[in-house]
Write a protein that holds these residues in place. Structure first.
Motif, PDB file in Angstrom:
ATOM      1  N   ALA A 159     -16.806 -30.258  47.709  1.00  0.00           N
ATOM      2  CA  ALA A 159     -16.525 -31.695  47.620  1.00  0.00           C
ATOM      3  C   ALA A 159     -17.805 -32.525  47.630  1.00  0.00           C
ATOM      4  N   ARG A 160     -18.900 -31.963  48.017  1.00  0.00           N
ATOM      5  CA  ARG A 160     -20.157 -32.716  48.090  1.00  0.00           C
ATOM      6  C   ARG A 160     -20.786 -32.918  46.757  1.00  0.00           C
ATOM      7  N   VAL A 165     -12.720 -23.856  55.102  1.00  0.00           N
ATOM      8  CA  VAL A 165     -13.038 -25.279  55.251  1.00  0.00           C
ATOM      9  C   VAL A 165     -14.474 -25.550  54.806  1.00  0.00           C
ATOM     10  N   MET A 166     -15.405 -24.645  55.156  1.00  0.00           N
ATOM     11  CA  MET A 166     -16.798 -24.843  54.742  1.00  0.00           C
ATOM     12  C   MET A 166     -16.935 -24.771  53.221  1.00  0.00           C
ATOM     13  N   ILE A 206     -14.603 -25.501  50.955  1.00  0.00           N
ATOM     14  CA  ILE A 206     -14.009 -26.731  50.415  1.00  0.00           C
ATOM     15  C   ILE A 206     -14.935 -27.920  50.642  1.00  0.00           C
ATOM     16  N   TRP A 207     -15.546 -27.991  51.806  1.00  0.00           N
ATOM     17  CA  TRP A 207     -16.423 -29.100  52.137  1.00  0.00           C
ATOM     18  C   TRP A 207     -17.661 -29.096  51.220  1.00  0.00           C
ATOM     19  N   ARG A 208     -18.201 -27.902  50.960  1.00  0.00           N
ATOM     20  CA  ARG A 208     -19.382 -27.822  50.082  1.00  0.00           C
ATOM     21  C   ARG A 208     -19.027 -28.141  48.639  1.00  0.00           C
ATOM     22  N   GLN A 262     -10.421 -19.376  58.653  1.00  0.00           N
ATOM     23  CA  GLN A 262     -10.110 -20.787  58.420  1.00  0.00           C
ATOM     24  C   GLN A 262     -11.392 -21.622  58.304  1.00  0.00           C
TER      25      GLN A 262
END
Length: 90
Positions: free
Chosen positions: A89-90, A82-83, A85-87, A78
């Motif tokens: 989005a940046r 999340v990491m 997806i977060w990267r 998980q």
């Protein structure tokens, strides 16, 4: 790793991995307790007795540890998703 092939330990590992990947490690730990409680209830004469008279030797700590391993792996999976997806989005 022979102990993982005994009983239904792979079901514990995979089931808790899925729960922890979607939820949290604590949610997976709760599922481990529930699954092992169910297994203990259905073993031997426990199904015919009230809870206070159960034979708790049917509780299998190796099943619990298989679930803990699955929970940790699910939480790591998980966090990796999340990491990513977060990267992205940046």
């Amino acid at each position: 790793m022979e102990w993982m092939k005994e009983s239904n330990r792979m079901k514990h590992l995979v089931g808790v991995l899925a729960v922890s990947a979607v939820g949290t490690l604590l949610m997976g730990l709760g599922c481990i307790g529930g699954m092992e409680f169910k297994d203990c209830h259905h073993s031997g004469d426990n199904a015919k007795r009230p809870l206070r008279e159960w034979d708790w030797s049917a509780w299998d700590w190796k099943d619990v540890w298989a679930g803990v391993i699955g929970g940790v792996l699910g939480q790591v999976l998980q966090l990796m998703v999340v990491m990513v997806i977060w990267r992205m989005a940046r």
